[in-house]
Enzyme design. Sequence first.
Site, PDB file in Angstrom:
ATOM      1  N   ARG A 105     -25.980 -19.643  -5.512  1.00  0.00           N
ATOM      2  CA  ARG A 105     -25.357 -20.638  -4.418  1.00  0.00           C
ATOM      3  C   ARG A 105     -24.187 -21.051  -4.517  1.00  0.00           C
ATOM      4  NH1 ARG A 105     -30.715 -21.729  -5.281  1.00  0.00           N
ATOM      5  NH2 ARG A 105     -31.911 -21.071  -3.304  1.00  0.00           N
ATOM      6  N   LYS A 161     -10.311 -16.354   2.949  1.00  0.00           N
ATOM      7  CA  LYS A 161     -11.227 -15.421   3.646  1.00  0.00           C
ATOM      8  C   LYS A 161     -11.942 -14.218   2.537  1.00  0.00           C
ATOM      9  CE  LYS A 161      -9.394 -15.358   8.281  1.00  0.00           C
ATOM     10  NZ  LYS A 161      -8.909 -14.167   9.455  1.00  0.00           N
ATOM     11  N   GLU A 208       2.794  -6.073   6.247  1.00  0.00           N
ATOM     12  CA  GLU A 208       2.496  -7.528   6.163  1.00  0.00           C
ATOM     13  C   GLU A 208       3.798  -8.538   5.982  1.00  0.00           C
ATOM     14  OE1 GLU A 208      -0.645  -8.146   7.493  1.00  0.00           O
ATOM     15  OE2 GLU A 208      -1.683  -6.490   6.942  1.00  0.00           O
ATOM     16  N   LYS A 266       1.841 -18.440   4.131  1.00  0.00           N
ATOM     17  CA  LYS A 266       0.396 -18.038   4.509  1.00  0.00           C
ATOM     18  C   LYS A 266      -0.277 -19.597   3.909  1.00  0.00           C
ATOM     19  CE  LYS A 266      -3.730 -15.799   4.465  1.00  0.00           C
ATOM     20  NZ  LYS A 266      -4.570 -14.434   4.394  1.00  0.00           N
ATOM     21  N   GLU A 324      -9.246 -21.036  10.988  1.00  0.00           N
ATOM     22  CA  GLU A 324      -8.717 -20.135  12.089  1.00  0.00           C
ATOM     23  C   GLU A 324      -9.312 -20.635  13.423  1.00  0.00           C
ATOM     24  OE1 GLU A 324      -8.726 -15.836  11.055  1.00  0.00           O
ATOM     25  OE2 GLU A 324      -8.120 -15.363  13.406  1.00  0.00           O
ATOM     26  N   ARG A 377      -3.839 -20.443  12.891  1.00  0.00           N
ATOM     27  CA  ARG A 377      -3.872 -19.266  11.670  1.00  0.00           C
ATOM     28  C   ARG A 377      -3.917 -17.908  12.554  1.00  0.00           C
ATOM     29  NH1 ARG A 377      -7.813 -19.216   6.442  1.00  0.00           N
ATOM     30  NH2 ARG A 377      -7.159 -17.163   5.738  1.00  0.00           N
ATOM     31  N   ASN A 402      -2.319 -12.941  12.842  1.00  0.00           N
ATOM     32  CA  ASN A 402      -2.846 -11.697  13.571  1.00  0.00           C
ATOM     33  C   ASN A 402      -1.938 -10.975  14.299  1.00  0.00           C
ATOM     34  OD1 ASN A 402      -5.618 -11.835  12.692  1.00  0.00           O
ATOM     35  ND2 ASN A 402      -6.039 -13.177  14.189  1.00  0.00           N
ATOM     36  N   HIS A 406      -1.890  -7.295  14.859  1.00  0.00           N
ATOM     37  CA  HIS A 406      -2.964  -6.846  14.390  1.00  0.00           C
ATOM     38  C   HIS A 406      -3.837  -6.533  15.511  1.00  0.00           C
ATOM     39  CE1 HIS A 406      -1.790  -7.966  10.459  1.00  0.00           C
ATOM     40  NE2 HIS A 406      -2.825  -7.556  10.037  1.00  0.00           N
ATOM     41  N   HIS A 420      -5.404  -3.004  14.974  1.00  0.00           N
ATOM     42  CA  HIS A 420      -6.841  -2.657  14.394  1.00  0.00           C
ATOM     43  C   HIS A 420      -6.954  -1.574  15.557  1.00  0.00           C
ATOM     44  CE1 HIS A 420      -7.259  -6.816  12.350  1.00  0.00           C
ATOM     45  NE2 HIS A 420      -7.372  -5.664  11.509  1.00  0.00           N
ATOM     46  N   HIS A 431      -4.068   0.613   7.264  1.00  0.00           N
ATOM     47  CA  HIS A 431      -3.865  -0.494   7.714  1.00  0.00           C
ATOM     48  C   HIS A 431      -2.458  -0.829   7.925  1.00  0.00           C
ATOM     49  CE1 HIS A 431      -4.945  -4.572   9.098  1.00  0.00           C
ATOM     50  NE2 HIS A 431      -4.046  -4.945   8.118  1.00  0.00           N
TER      51      HIS A 431
HETATM   52  N1  LIG Z   1      -9.251 -11.852   2.988  1.00  0.00           N
HETATM   53  C1  LIG Z   1      -8.021 -11.736   3.593  1.00  0.00           C
HETATM   54  O1  LIG Z   1      -7.494 -12.632   4.279  1.00  0.00           O
HETATM   55  C2  LIG Z   1      -7.592 -10.425   3.842  1.00  0.00           C
HETATM   56  C3  LIG Z   1      -6.330 -10.210   4.492  1.00  0.00           C
HETATM   57  C4  LIG Z   1      -5.806  -8.909   4.781  1.00  0.00           C
HETATM   58  C5  LIG Z   1      -6.473  -7.838   4.149  1.00  0.00           C
HETATM   59  N2  LIG Z   1      -7.728  -7.995   3.767  1.00  0.00           N
HETATM   60  C6  LIG Z   1      -8.566  -6.806   3.373  1.00  0.00           C
HETATM   61  O2  LIG Z   1      -7.956  -6.130   2.386  1.00  0.00           O
HETATM   62  C7  LIG Z   1      -8.681  -4.902   2.089  1.00  0.00           C
HETATM   63  C8  LIG Z   1      -7.444  -4.061   1.917  1.00  0.00           C
HETATM   64  O3  LIG Z   1      -6.880  -4.466   0.527  1.00  0.00           O
HETATM   65  P1  LIG Z   1      -5.842  -3.391  -0.224  1.00  0.00           P
HETATM   66  O4  LIG Z   1      -4.778  -2.682   0.704  1.00  0.00           O
HETATM   67  O5  LIG Z   1      -5.365  -4.111  -1.501  1.00  0.00           O
HETATM   68  O6  LIG Z   1      -6.842  -2.286  -0.648  1.00  0.00           O
HETATM   69  P2  LIG Z   1      -7.795  -1.742  -2.110  1.00  0.00           P
HETATM   70  O7  LIG Z   1      -8.239  -3.071  -2.619  1.00  0.00           O
HETATM   71  O8  LIG Z   1      -8.702  -0.961  -1.809  1.00  0.00           O
HETATM   72  O9  LIG Z   1      -6.507  -1.202  -3.024  1.00  0.00           O
HETATM   73  C9  LIG Z   1      -6.099  -0.024  -2.355  1.00  0.00           C
HETATM   74  C10 LIG Z   1      -6.141   1.022  -3.432  1.00  0.00           C
HETATM   75  O10 LIG Z   1      -5.023   0.884  -4.389  1.00  0.00           O
HETATM   76  C11 LIG Z   1      -5.820   0.766  -5.750  1.00  0.00           C
HETATM   77  N3  LIG Z   1      -4.931  -0.277  -6.568  1.00  0.00           N
HETATM   78  C12 LIG Z   1      -5.189  -1.589  -6.518  1.00  0.00           C
HETATM   79  N4  LIG Z   1      -4.200  -1.873  -7.548  1.00  0.00           N
HETATM   80  C13 LIG Z   1      -3.501  -0.899  -7.845  1.00  0.00           C
HETATM   81  C14 LIG Z   1      -2.394  -0.857  -8.878  1.00  0.00           C
HETATM   82  N5  LIG Z   1      -1.795  -1.960  -9.157  1.00  0.00           N
HETATM   83  N6  LIG Z   1      -1.984   0.419  -9.244  1.00  0.00           N
HETATM   84  C15 LIG Z   1      -2.421   1.334  -8.691  1.00  0.00           C
HETATM   85  N7  LIG Z   1      -3.710   1.433  -7.888  1.00  0.00           N
HETATM   86  C16 LIG Z   1      -3.907   0.287  -7.282  1.00  0.00           C
HETATM   87  C17 LIG Z   1      -7.022   0.457  -5.375  1.00  0.00           C
HETATM   88  O11 LIG Z   1      -8.059   1.057  -6.396  1.00  0.00           O
HETATM   89  C18 LIG Z   1      -7.237   1.110  -4.171  1.00  0.00           C
HETATM   90  O12 LIG Z   1      -7.734   2.640  -4.294  1.00  0.00           O
HETATM   91  C19 LIG Z   1      -9.209  -4.573   3.253  1.00  0.00           C
HETATM   92  O13 LIG Z   1     -10.595  -4.620   3.062  1.00  0.00           O
HETATM   93  C20 LIG Z   1      -8.840  -5.839   4.276  1.00  0.00           C
HETATM   94  O14 LIG Z   1     -10.080  -6.011   5.209  1.00  0.00           O
HETATM   95  C21 LIG Z   1      -8.380  -9.166   3.517  1.00  0.00           C
HETATM   96 ZN   LIG Z   2      -3.290  -7.084   7.895  1.00  0.00          ZN
END
Ligand SMILES: NC(=O)c1ccc[n+]([C@@H]2O[C@H](COP(=O)([O-])OP(=O)(O)OC[C@H]3O[C@@H](n4cnc5c(N)ncnc54)[C@H](O)[C@@H]3O)[C@@H](O)[C@H]2O)c1
Ligand SMILES: [Zn+2]
Length: 365
Positions: free
Chosen positions: A123, A145, A187, A229, A239, A243, A247, A250, A254, A266
């Site tokens: 929990r 988020k 971004e 941010k 949001e 917030r 987007n 986006h 998207h 992305h």
């Molecule tokens: N919570 C939020 O506010 C928010 C905002 C934007 C995006 N997101 C989410 O984030 C995700 C995308 O994040 P991402 O692009 O970091 O993806 P990810 O976590 O999949 O990382 C991308 C790739 O890089 C590799 N990697 C990570 N760090 C590394 C490093 N230092 N050296 C080498 N390889 C490395 C990972 O293993 C993976 O293969 C999506 O699921 C998206 O929905 C969330």
């Molecule tokens: Zn984004």
Amino acid sequence: MTETVVTVGLDDRSYPIRISSGLLSEIGEDLQKKNIGTRYGVISDDNVAALYGDQFMRSLATAGIQAELIIFPQGEKNKNMQTVADLASELAKRGFDRSDALIALGGGVTGDITGFLASIYMRGIPFVQVPTTLLAQVDSSVGGKTGVDIPEGKNLVGIFYQPKAVYIDIDVLKTLPIDELRGGLAEVIKYGVIHDADFFTFLKEHCEAVFALKQDVITRLIARCCEIKAWVVEQDEREGGLRRILNFGHTIGHAVEAASNFQLIHGKAVAVGMCAVAQLAVKTGCLSEEDAQAIQDLIAQYDLPTSIPAELDRKVIKKYLLNDKKTVAGRVFYVLPEAVGKVLITDQVSEEHVDAVLSGTDTTV
Ligand SMILES: NC(=O)c1ccc[n+]([C@@H]2O[C@H](COP(=O)([O-])OP(=O)(O)OC[C@H]3O[C@@H](n4cnc5c(N)ncnc54)[C@H](O)[C@@H]3O)[C@@H](O)[C@H]2O)c1
Ligand SMILES: [Zn+2]
């Protein structure tokens, strides 16, 4: 090198974002002082665990922190309920209880999964973020988020759940594949357009140093994004209004990402979306052609795409636009730039203009 600290101010849920080189080896000592959990479950994907797992676990042990590394398979396809269930079982088998905490060591996928898991395990137990991709450092690790994808759509299950601290070690970017770095930079450019014309100029002037990962430039870049941010989240954590400016790029991005069957990463989809929406703003009469061109030029300077790939079916993009989860009662909301550094949110955009922007494969304004 000196450390930069940005604070996310949310009353009793406020937390620091520490940014510096070599931070990975100092986290243990800080956790020792903060006393967030008795024991820590370090959640990481197999890629990141192979790169940084040993080093990180050793540094925690040296600081006298009890921790166990728990690994899941990397990739967006594993950001789902099954992974959360598997990780929860693993925590339970290893005897983690309410006094313990989690550490997300990885990119946005790891952070989103770990935050969600922390919010529901027993929990709710605390967690901290150690983001290792640029996208996670400037975006997903800050703001609370969390969540996972379901077959019906991305991020459809989740909750707002803030971390207790965010530790950003800029050194880990050295191993990040260049495409992932570029995706994160889309971004970064977004923050300049929505809120900070000076930062936009900074990006224009320091492109080479950014790609060379020059420490002072990267630190300043990440810190500025985190500040913006934090500023947004402090005013609108859930949001309800402001917030949504995050987007920017986006809504169309998207739809383009989905229409490409997620072949376009992305960040690149967001880059295309930012150019398209800048054009839309020109057509709608709220942005000058010069500013739209400046936005497009910066995106091109960072080696990101500026037009919707010709092979993508415009009808399919349109369908995804209308089905966006942020669409309210059939109204699509757009974040339109009014100038570099300033945006507005509106649903008052003519369909004709949207069609015209989508149909162009060339976003030259
Ligand atoms: N919570 C939020 O506010 C928010 C905002 C934007 C995006 N997101 C989410 O984030 C995700 C995308 O994040 P991402 O692009 O970091 O993806 P990810 O976590 O999949 O990382 C991308 C790739 O890089 C590799 N990697 C990570 N760090 C590394 C490093 N230092 N050296 C080498 N390889 C490395 C990972 O293993 C993976 O293969 C999506 O699921 C998206 O929905 C969330
Ligand atoms: Zn984004």
